[in-house]
Scaffold this motif. Structure first.
Motif, PDB file in Angstrom:
ATOM      1  N   TYR A   9       0.766  -1.180  -0.015  1.00  0.00           N
ATOM      2  CA  TYR A   9       0.029  -0.011  -0.128  1.00  0.00           C
ATOM      3  C   TYR A   9       0.914   1.286   0.066  1.00  0.00           C
ATOM      4  N   GLN A  30      -3.494   4.700  -3.887  1.00  0.00           N
ATOM      5  CA  GLN A  30      -4.033   4.640  -2.900  1.00  0.00           C
ATOM      6  C   GLN A  30      -5.243   5.073  -2.419  1.00  0.00           C
ATOM      7  N   TYR A  68      -7.901   2.563  -3.963  1.00  0.00           N
ATOM      8  CA  TYR A  68      -7.986   1.449  -3.039  1.00  0.00           C
ATOM      9  C   TYR A  68      -8.939   1.896  -1.952  1.00  0.00           C
ATOM     10  N   ILE A  89      -6.176  -2.620   5.381  1.00  0.00           N
ATOM     11  CA  ILE A  89      -4.783  -3.028   5.405  1.00  0.00           C
ATOM     12  C   ILE A  89      -4.437  -4.122   6.313  1.00  0.00           C
ATOM     13  N   CYS A  97      -7.030   2.667   6.650  1.00  0.00           N
ATOM     14  CA  CYS A  97      -6.106   3.393   5.814  1.00  0.00           C
ATOM     15  C   CYS A  97      -5.699   4.878   6.522  1.00  0.00           C
TER      16      CYS A  97
END
Length: 357
Positions: free
Chosen positions: A146, A154, A157, A332, A342
């Motif tokens: 990531y 990013q 995502y 994550i 995140c």
């Protein structure tokens, strides 16, 4: 009468006996759960077709203010097509492979979904459920990967794991299921056939739909129901294996029985959704054995509750608060806490940067 397998005293969810194997669990499920019933299978097909026809008749005659409700109904009924094709992909619909392939391809045509590519990729998910580096269904990014993404990657995502989770299935569909060069040998030929079949179908169906109903007709009769279908696909698959306390495992620590039994979630949806989607949310027995047809899932699940209830993740109920919890936290991979968001990842990086400086 089921056979009870010796288990550790007072087992609790999360403390799984590493000696347990899938075959131990399978022995406790009644044998009739694995038996195909031709009448039940084909009844599902004809009832589902009837429901889809009802949906499209409704779209044709409903006033504009009722269209959102009919779109939801029709898209959910189309999801039922996928669930029956899902049985076909696992060969639990019919005994003959050609029947499974024929029904699977036919039901996925309106969804523009290549049957063989989905079947092969989905079986890979079953073989590697919640395994880091292998599972192709909602595997969280690892921190290093990531961090290596640019800001645009990013951002994308975060959207797909966050408030736009319901669009993720469309990306999975478009990115993975039409590229037959990713497959080898016989599988490549099968995937090419499925992909070309839906491409030819689309090349005929969409011009006809446009010619007869116009641009709005394409949106009204296909695109919006198709988006509803992908909403359910994204939601079902995300909820099946995602919770703040369900980990992904590296290959060296992965255990098939633990991941399939304790890493799969039973979520209760409204009864009309369960009916139209053939109980696809009763997902734990399906991960213990893909040979169990959808109409036998409840019977198998009750057996698992009786014999392995202490190992099952607590049930959840579909709600917007549940989706908010998942989409705000499960982003994550974190080896200590299963997941981190995140936002937590960014804050952690900032603190680390401040310490280093």
């Amino acid at each position: 009468m089921t056979t009870l397998i010796p288990q550790p005293q007072q087992p609790t969810y999360g403390s799984f006996n590493p000696e347990t194997r899938l075959k131990d669990i399978l022995k406790t499920i009644p044998k009739e759960c694995f038996q195909r019933d031709r009448l039940q299978a084909w009844s599902q097909v004809f009832i589902n077709i009837f429901m889809v026809v009802v949906g499209y008749v409704g779209l044709a005659i409903a006033p504009w203010y009722l269209l959102p409700f009919v779109w939801i109904f029709t898209g959910t009924a189309l999801t039922g097509f996928f669930v029956i094709a899902h049985d076909c992909g696992h060969r639990s619909f019919a005994k003959r492979r050609w029947v499974n392939d024929l029904v699977g391809h036919t039901l996925l045509l309106p969804l523009i979904y290549p049957f063989h590519s989905w079947r092969i990729l989905h079986n890979h998910h079953h073989l590697h459920t919640n395994k880091i580096g292998e599972d192709n269904a909602w595997q969280p990014f690892q921190p290093e990967f990531y961090a290596s993404l640019g800001s645009l990657g990013q951002w994308g995502y975060r959207l797909m794991r966050g408030e736009f989770w319901w669009m993720a299935s469309t990306l999975h569909w478009g990115a993975l299921h039409f590229n037959w060069t990713r497959f080898e040998g016989k599988q490549r030929e099968q995937v090419r056939f499925s992909a070309m079949l839906v491409i030819v179908f689309a090349a005929i169906a969409f011009p006809l739909l446009f010619a007869t109903t116009g641009f709005w007709g394409v949106i009204k009769f296909w695109f919006i129901p198709w988006l509803v279908y992908h909403f359910w696909m994204s939601t079902f698959t995300l909820v099946h294996h995602t919770a703040v306390d369900i980990p992904f495992y590296h290959p060296h620590e992965w255990n098939a029985a633990r991941s399939q039994l304790s890493g799969t979630i039973h979520c209760n949806y409204p009864q009309w959704v369960e009916f139209l989607c053939h109980d696809i949310s009763v997902h734990i027995p399906h991960h213990i054995s893909t040979a169990i047809p959808s109409y036998k899932l409840w019977q198998a699940y009750r057996s698992l509750q009786q014999n392995w209830g202490d190992y099952l993740h607590p049930e959840s109920n579909f709600s917007w608060s549940l989706m908010q919890e998942i989409t705000s936290q499960c982003h994550i991979y974190d080896p200590d806490n299963c997941y981190q968001s995140c936002q937590e990842f960014r804050l952690g990086n900032r603190k680390s940067g401040q310490v280093k400086s």
